[in-house]
Motif scaffolding. Sequence first.
Motif, PDB file in Angstrom:
ATOM      1  N   LEU A  26       0.805  -1.224   0.000  1.00 18.52           N
ATOM      2  CA  LEU A  26       0.000   0.000   0.000  1.00 18.52           C
ATOM      3  C   LEU A  26       0.840   1.278   0.000  1.00 18.52           C
ATOM      4  N   VAL A  27       2.171   1.146   0.058  1.00 18.94           N
ATOM      5  CA  VAL A  27       3.009   2.344   0.091  1.00 18.94           C
ATOM      6  C   VAL A  27       4.314   2.110  -0.673  1.00 18.94           C
ATOM      7  N   ARG A 154     -14.778  13.930   5.534  1.00 23.49           N
ATOM      8  CA  ARG A 154     -15.385  12.594   5.365  1.00 23.49           C
ATOM      9  C   ARG A 154     -14.562  11.743   4.406  1.00 23.49           C
ATOM     10  N   SER A 155     -13.996  12.392   3.373  1.00 22.93           N
ATOM     11  CA  SER A 155     -13.211  11.608   2.403  1.00 22.93           C
ATOM     12  C   SER A 155     -11.979  11.004   3.089  1.00 22.93           C
ATOM     13  N   ASN A 156     -11.427  11.717   4.089  1.00 28.27           N
ATOM     14  CA  ASN A 156     -10.274  11.152   4.793  1.00 28.27           C
ATOM     15  C   ASN A 156     -10.683  10.025   5.732  1.00 28.27           C
ATOM     16  N   VAL A 157     -11.899  10.104   6.299  1.00 30.28           N
ATOM     17  CA  VAL A 157     -12.390   8.990   7.135  1.00 30.28           C
ATOM     18  C   VAL A 157     -12.497   7.741   6.259  1.00 30.28           C
ATOM     19  N   GLN A 158     -12.992   7.924   5.029  1.00 25.02           N
ATOM     20  CA  GLN A 158     -13.121   6.774   4.112  1.00 25.02           C
ATOM     21  C   GLN A 158     -11.739   6.226   3.734  1.00 25.02           C
ATOM     22  N   ARG A 159     -10.799   7.144   3.486  1.00 26.09           N
ATOM     23  CA  ARG A 159      -9.436   6.687   3.143  1.00 26.09           C
ATOM     24  C   ARG A 159      -8.815   5.937   4.328  1.00 26.09           C
ATOM     25  N   THR A 161     -10.347   4.324   6.687  1.00 31.27           N
ATOM     26  CA  THR A 161     -11.007   3.013   6.813  1.00 31.27           C
ATOM     27  C   THR A 161     -10.412   2.028   5.807  1.00 31.27           C
ATOM     28  N   ARG A 162     -10.173   2.515   4.580  1.00 30.58           N
ATOM     29  CA  ARG A 162      -9.608   1.620   3.549  1.00 30.58           C
ATOM     30  C   ARG A 162      -8.189   1.180   3.924  1.00 30.58           C
ATOM     31  N   VAL A 163      -7.405   2.096   4.510  1.00 34.48           N
ATOM     32  CA  VAL A 163      -6.023   1.748   4.878  1.00 34.48           C
ATOM     33  C   VAL A 163      -6.012   0.669   5.960  1.00 34.48           C
ATOM     34  N   TRP A 164      -6.805   0.895   7.037  1.00 34.65           N
ATOM     35  CA  TRP A 164      -6.785  -0.079   8.138  1.00 34.65           C
ATOM     36  C   TRP A 164      -7.361  -1.420   7.672  1.00 34.65           C
ATOM     37  N   GLY A 166      -7.228  -2.513   4.692  1.00 28.36           N
ATOM     38  CA  GLY A 166      -6.229  -3.065   3.768  1.00 28.36           C
ATOM     39  C   GLY A 166      -5.104  -3.804   4.473  1.00 28.36           C
ATOM     40  N   ILE A 167      -4.887  -3.501   5.770  1.00 23.62           N
ATOM     41  CA  ILE A 167      -3.853  -4.241   6.511  1.00 23.62           C
ATOM     42  C   ILE A 167      -4.498  -5.235   7.484  1.00 23.62           C
ATOM     43  N   GLY A 168      -5.774  -5.539   7.212  1.00 23.77           N
ATOM     44  CA  GLY A 168      -6.413  -6.664   7.916  1.00 23.77           C
ATOM     45  C   GLY A 168      -7.177  -6.304   9.171  1.00 23.77           C
ATOM     46  N   ALA A 169      -7.292  -4.988   9.484  1.00 21.58           N
ATOM     47  CA  ALA A 169      -7.989  -4.612  10.714  1.00 21.58           C
ATOM     48  C   ALA A 169      -9.485  -4.446  10.468  1.00 21.58           C
ATOM     49  N   LYS A 170     -10.246  -4.460  11.574  1.00 24.66           N
ATOM     50  CA  LYS A 170     -11.693  -4.234  11.492  1.00 24.66           C
ATOM     51  C   LYS A 170     -11.972  -2.862  12.095  1.00 24.66           C
ATOM     52  N   VAL A 171     -12.604  -1.993  11.332  1.00 27.47           N
ATOM     53  CA  VAL A 171     -12.761  -0.603  11.762  1.00 27.47           C
ATOM     54  C   VAL A 171     -14.123  -0.380  12.419  1.00 27.47           C
ATOM     55  N   SER A 172     -14.108   0.257  13.594  1.00 30.58           N
ATOM     56  CA  SER A 172     -15.348   0.689  14.273  1.00 30.58           C
ATOM     57  C   SER A 172     -15.268   2.197  14.441  1.00 30.58           C
ATOM     58  N   THR A 173     -16.432   2.838  14.434  1.00 38.51           N
ATOM     59  CA  THR A 173     -16.465   4.292  14.634  1.00 38.51           C
ATOM     60  C   THR A 173     -17.171   4.601  15.952  1.00 38.51           C
ATOM     61  N   MET A 174     -16.597   5.530  16.715  1.00 34.79           N
ATOM     62  CA  MET A 174     -17.173   5.938  18.006  1.00 34.79           C
ATOM     63  C   MET A 174     -16.954   7.421  18.179  1.00 34.79           C
ATOM     64  N   THR A 175     -17.660   8.028  19.142  1.00 33.53           N
ATOM     65  CA  THR A 175     -17.296   9.400  19.504  1.00 33.53           C
ATOM     66  C   THR A 175     -16.045   9.314  20.378  1.00 33.53           C
ATOM     67  N   PRO A 176     -15.239  10.385  20.406  1.00 33.96           N
ATOM     68  CA  PRO A 176     -14.054  10.348  21.273  1.00 33.96           C
ATOM     69  C   PRO A 176     -14.419  10.200  22.749  1.00 33.96           C
TER      70      PRO A 176
END
Length: 292
Positions: A26-27, A154-159, A161-164, A166-176
């Motif tokens: 990926l890099v 928002r476009s960076n949140v999508q990017r 998500t794709r990066v993590w 792409g390296i096999g992680a599962k992404v969850s979204t939460m408030t800080p």
Amino acid sequence: MFDQLGLIGCGLIGGSFALALKKAGLVKRVVGYSKSPSTTERARQLGVIDIAAPSALTAVSGADIVLIAVPVGASEAAFKAIRHGISGQTLVMDVGSTKLDVIEAARSGLQDQFAAFVPAHPIAGKEVSGVEHADATLFSGRRVIVTPVKATLRSNVQRATRVWTGIGAKVSTMTPEAHDSALAAVSHLPHLLAFAFIQSLGSHENGEQFLEFAGPGFRDFTRIAASDPAVWRDILLANRTQVSAHSQAFRRSLSEFEALMASGDGQRLEEAIAKASGSRSQWRPGSDPSSD
Ligand code: NAP
């Protein structure tokens, strides 16, 4: 695919992210910077980074993805240092174990580039620190929590998500806020208890002798007490309000168990243990439990 990862903090988590991106194709290149030139050079020798940068700003110049992987207390200085190397096209992320403080550090450090920043916390790690322990598979199958705020692109949140992913992680979204409360309960307080427990054992006059009889239960209960002091100093200070609240609740629970022992009421003590034992038996890790 990204052209350049600018890595600030070439330690366990930053180094693992660099190796994972490389492994996934990926890099193209990784330019790294750490506080000590010896750490940066070691990362280069180990092949974790391709180029050792003399400053944080140099590391991010020309980077289309930037990862801040320093102890959370060092975040603001790191964001300030890179601000002039960030463009509207850069994806900036962190990996800090606390989120509200890091988001404020990014707001203050990145200023007009704050929208590029996607706060992230991989629930993956080890109790050992340093680039020597970096592992390309560290995030595989593990959860990563992203905590975007209103201003986050928002476009960076999508990017991100794709990066993590792409390296096999599962992404969850939460408030800080929800992140810091939950992590105080299931990660930060257990670390505090492990540190305090080992300290109390060490200060007992026969503590060393007791350790000779310690078995697997002791090993499992205290593994995280061996974690990195600077990283954990920063986490406990940054999230002290939430950790203290959970610590008070823990004290009440401990007092209840002590009172049951003192009363000699075996039936109620067994019931209390059965309740705790049942909860623990039903727990299934959302990701590997050997993490922070
Ligand atoms: P680590 O192995 O000790 O790495 C931290 C790195 O940051 C070191 O290379 C250190 O460089 C560098 N650093 C410190 N201050 C810096 C500064 N001002 N500017 C540039 N570099 C600096 O620690 P880690 O375990 O990777 O932790 C990094 C972050 O990941 C922390 O925010 C932590 O909360 C988070 N995290 C950790 C885990 C875990 O299990 N360890 C899990 C999830 C998230 P020197 O060697 O030169 O001091």
